[in-house]
Design an enzyme around this catalytic site. Structure first.
Site, mmCIF file in Angstrom:
data_model
loop_
_atom_site.group_PDB
_atom_site.id
_atom_site.type_symbol
_atom_site.label_atom_id
_atom_site.label_comp_id
_atom_site.label_asym_id
_atom_site.label_seq_id
_atom_site.Cartn_x
_atom_site.Cartn_y
_atom_site.Cartn_z
ATOM 1 N N CYS A 82 0.899 -1.058 0.118
ATOM 2 C CA CYS A 82 0.252 -0.024 0.041
ATOM 3 C C CYS A 82 0.630 1.262 0.132
ATOM 4 C CB CYS A 82 -0.757 -0.498 1.319
ATOM 5 S SG CYS A 82 -2.138 1.516 1.169
ATOM 6 N N CYS A 85 0.859 5.151 4.523
ATOM 7 C CA CYS A 85 1.952 4.701 6.123
ATOM 8 C C CYS A 85 3.807 4.588 5.982
ATOM 9 C CB CYS A 85 1.318 3.787 7.543
ATOM 10 S SG CYS A 85 -0.692 4.938 7.136
ATOM 11 N N CYS A 178 -7.474 -1.264 7.418
ATOM 12 C CA CYS A 178 -7.079 0.356 7.640
ATOM 13 C C CYS A 178 -6.409 0.733 8.373
ATOM 14 C CB CYS A 178 -6.826 1.018 6.396
ATOM 15 S SG CYS A 178 -6.209 2.520 6.498
ATOM 16 N N GLN A 301 -9.930 20.257 7.427
ATOM 17 C CA GLN A 301 -8.603 19.234 7.952
ATOM 18 C C GLN A 301 -8.372 17.593 8.190
ATOM 19 O OE1 GLN A 301 -5.147 20.557 7.642
ATOM 20 N NE2 GLN A 301 -5.305 22.684 7.315
ATOM 21 N N TYR A 330 -6.913 32.056 1.543
ATOM 22 C CA TYR A 330 -6.599 30.598 1.301
ATOM 23 C C TYR A 330 -7.476 29.982 2.525
ATOM 24 C CZ TYR A 330 -2.669 31.729 -1.646
ATOM 25 O OH TYR A 330 -1.565 32.309 -2.073
ATOM 26 N N ASP A 400 -2.584 30.606 4.546
ATOM 27 C CA ASP A 400 -2.226 29.100 4.725
ATOM 28 C C ASP A 400 -2.648 28.133 3.040
ATOM 29 O OD1 ASP A 400 -2.603 25.753 5.488
ATOM 30 O OD2 ASP A 400 -4.586 26.205 6.173
ATOM 31 N N CYS A 427 1.413 23.641 4.655
ATOM 32 C CA CYS A 427 2.097 22.045 4.492
ATOM 33 C C CYS A 427 3.043 21.454 3.541
ATOM 34 C CB CYS A 427 0.917 21.220 3.339
ATOM 35 S SG CYS A 427 0.255 22.162 1.747
HETATM 36 C C1 SAM Z 1 -3.739 24.531 2.441
HETATM 37 S S1 SAM Z 1 -5.556 24.540 2.088
HETATM 38 C C2 SAM Z 1 -6.303 25.736 3.450
HETATM 39 C C3 SAM Z 1 -7.838 25.509 4.539
HETATM 40 C C4 SAM Z 1 -7.803 26.294 5.208
HETATM 41 N N1 SAM Z 1 -7.565 27.207 5.744
HETATM 42 C C5 SAM Z 1 -8.258 25.052 6.531
HETATM 43 O O1 SAM Z 1 -7.585 25.245 7.317
HETATM 44 O O2 SAM Z 1 -9.677 24.954 6.178
HETATM 45 C C6 SAM Z 1 -5.754 25.756 0.852
HETATM 46 C C7 SAM Z 1 -6.590 26.615 0.328
HETATM 47 O O3 SAM Z 1 -6.036 27.283 -0.860
HETATM 48 C C8 SAM Z 1 -7.404 27.434 -2.043
HETATM 49 N N2 SAM Z 1 -6.938 27.812 -2.436
HETATM 50 C C9 SAM Z 1 -5.256 26.857 -3.932
HETATM 51 N N3 SAM Z 1 -5.399 28.060 -4.811
HETATM 52 C C10 SAM Z 1 -5.800 28.727 -4.609
HETATM 53 C C11 SAM Z 1 -5.495 30.382 -5.694
HETATM 54 N N4 SAM Z 1 -4.823 30.348 -6.375
HETATM 55 N N5 SAM Z 1 -6.480 31.162 -4.917
HETATM 56 C C12 SAM Z 1 -7.219 31.327 -3.981
HETATM 57 N N6 SAM Z 1 -7.694 29.750 -2.941
HETATM 58 C C13 SAM Z 1 -6.678 29.197 -3.094
HETATM 59 C C14 SAM Z 1 -7.734 25.501 -1.622
HETATM 60 O O4 SAM Z 1 -8.544 25.590 -2.821
HETATM 61 C C15 SAM Z 1 -7.872 24.955 -0.535
HETATM 62 O O5 SAM Z 1 -8.737 25.763 0.258
#
Ligand code: SAM
Length: 469
Positions: A82, A85, A178, A301, A330, A400, A427
């Site tokens: 798999c 993990c 799993c 998340q 974001y 984020d 991330c």
């Molecule tokens: C790591 S997630 C963060 C989500 C949120 N902060 C949370 O903790 O649930 C990144 C987010 O950025 C959005 N995203 C990615 N590229 C983007 C862009 N160019 N403009 C605006 N949002 C974007 C994605 O759809 C996603 O929801």
């Protein structure tokens, strides 16, 4: 005339020395870096080179000469086949050490900015059954393990329900247990597979596109609510209804039993109609009394307990007193924006998925929060100098971004907006490091807190506090 394939070397007594970026274990043979799966630093192996490039090679262990002190037994019967993990043979404390090192290395080598002492990584209390979402695939091309092939047994039923084999788009590993999601997920998956076997339902043929059963998504919540989405390919009403009825009878704890008929080429459900068979078309997640609605297409998340710890770090770094004007870039479904809203004067959230922004607005309203504003669109198009002039300069920006990090235009607008503080949740410490160096002309890194959201994988989350110089 066919060209004879060059035989690749087998090298004896090779020590695994480190773990590189992207979580691959490495050995060095005559100054050549070799990437090797399913081994840990300290293992000594006989190494079969499987692929050779100019600057690196790939290999696999054919014999263990001695095992590392820093090794533990794999707990999962599917380990080694798999794709998930992969780090379970490393004790958790060692995994955390490597993640800490990954953050430090990226920030120093790529970021090249002045750093404070990096805080010790925050481990996840739950290292098993920590995910709240898993997607399983039905396939008529079951992956047979080497042991199964060697056994000489004939396998008449080649249907499988489980996970894709890495690098093989149509082969699926049949999963018995799993360790990633609450055991209810195993019970549902195994029940559905057995039911489909007993009734002779067809499993999806990914190459030729055909068959009844396609995917299955299980979402769990700390509130105890449970969502199951069954994705069919063929539109066979009677078979579909029999299965959904059987699932509802066997698992009365499912609070949202949904289905989709997906006849397009790919598996994504974002553009598909989701139909409700029983219960609600959502589940709730809860944090400090705030309720977050999660629909079948919503992002949340995947490690709920650790997401709470991550958000607490972000809120703490933001240093809110109730007077601040905050931007949450974001924002996804507005979880961080709503989480900090009670400690801020106003929060503006931006995100490009429109449905997510609808969820974010619903979540504010449903929790009685009236100081948030949400905008949908690409960050570089929405967050402009005009936007800042219109909505007011932020005191704090929480950002984020996805793994790719922030677009240069977004960084330039942040530099123009000059918030007192920036809280950067990432991330991917490599792209975060690149962005920190771009922010360096006006911002100093004040605090760094790595957080582990995904035990037994190489992934690491990192929160950085920047303050204006
Ligand atoms: C790591 S997630 C963060 C989500 C949120 N902060 C949370 O903790 O649930 C990144 C987010 O950025 C959005 N995203 C990615 N590229 C983007 C862009 N160019 N403009 C605006 N949002 C974007 C994605 O759809 C996603 O929801």
């Amino acid at each position: 005339m066919s060209r004879k394939k060059k035989e690749l070397p087998l090298i004896e007594n090779v020590e695994i020395v480190d773990i590189a970026a992207e979580g691959k274990a490495i050995a060095k043979v005559n100054d050549m870096v070799v990437f090797i799966p399913y081994v840990v630093p300290g293992d000594v192996i006989d190494l079969q080179i499987t692929r050779k490039k100019n600057k690196y090679a790939e290999g696999k262990p054919v014999r263990f000469v001695s095992y590392s002190q820093n090794r533990t037994e794999a707990f999962c019967e599917h380990f080694g086949v798999c794709g998930g993990c992969k780090w379970q043979i490393l004790p958790y404390a060692e995994q955390l050490k490597f993640k800490q090192k990954q953050v430090t290395d990226n920030l120093t080598r790529i970021g090249k900015v002045e750093l404070p002492e990096i805080q010790p990584i925050m481990g996840s209390e739950k290292t098993e059954f920590y995910r709240n979402k898993l997607e399983y695939t039905f396939s008529n091309k079951r992956w047979l393990t080497w042991e199964q092939v060697k056994s000489g047994e004939s396998f008449d039923n080649m249907n499988a329900l489980g996970f894709h084999i890495p690098g093989m788009f149509d082969k699926v590993l049949d999963i018995n247990k799993c360790w990633l999601q609450d055991d209810i997920s195993n019970q549902i998956r195994n029940f559905v597979r057995q039911y489909c076997f007993d009734k002779g339902y067809t499993f999806f043929d990914l190459r030729n596109r055909g068959g009844l059963m396609r995917n299955m998504i299980v979402r769990t919540s700390t509130t105890g609510e449970l969502m199951l989405i069954v994705v069919f390919y063929d539109d066979e009403k009677e078979q579909r209804e029999d299965l959904l009825q059987a699932i509802a009878g066997e698992f009365p704890q499912i609070t949202a039993l949904l289905y989709i008929i997906n006849q397009k080429a790919n598996d994504t459900i974002t553009d598909q109609e989701v139909l409700t068979w029983k219960g609600n078309d959502f589940i709730y997640e809860e944090m400090e009394g705030l309720k977050f609605k999660i629909g079948p297409k919503s992002f949340y998340q995947t490690n709920s307990e650790q997401a709470y710890n991550l958000y607490k770090v972000a809120r703490d770094f933001a240093g809110l007193t109730g007077k601040e004007h905050v931007y949450d870039l974001y924002t996804g479904t507005g979880t961080i924006a709503n989480f900090v809203a009670r400690q801020a004067e106003k929060v503006v959230g931006i995100e490009y998925v429109e449905d997510a922004i609808e969820d974010a607005k619903f979540n504010s309203k449903n929790n009685g929060i009236d100081n948030t504003l949400f905008y949908a669109g690409d960050m570089k198009d929405i967050l402009t100098q005009d936007f800042i002039n219109e909505h007011g300069r932020p005191d704090v920006i929480i950002t984020d971004p996805p793994r790719a990090g922030m677009h240069d235009d977004v960084i330039n607008v942040i530099l123009f907006a000059e918030p007192d503080r920036i809280v950067y949740v990432s991330c991917n410490p490599a792209t975060q490091a690149r962005d920190l160096s771009l922010l360096d002309e006006k911002y100093k890194v004040e605090k760094v807190q790595p957080v582990d959201m995904f035990p037994h994988t190489h992934h690491v989350e990192n929160v950085v506090l920047l303050i204006r110089k």
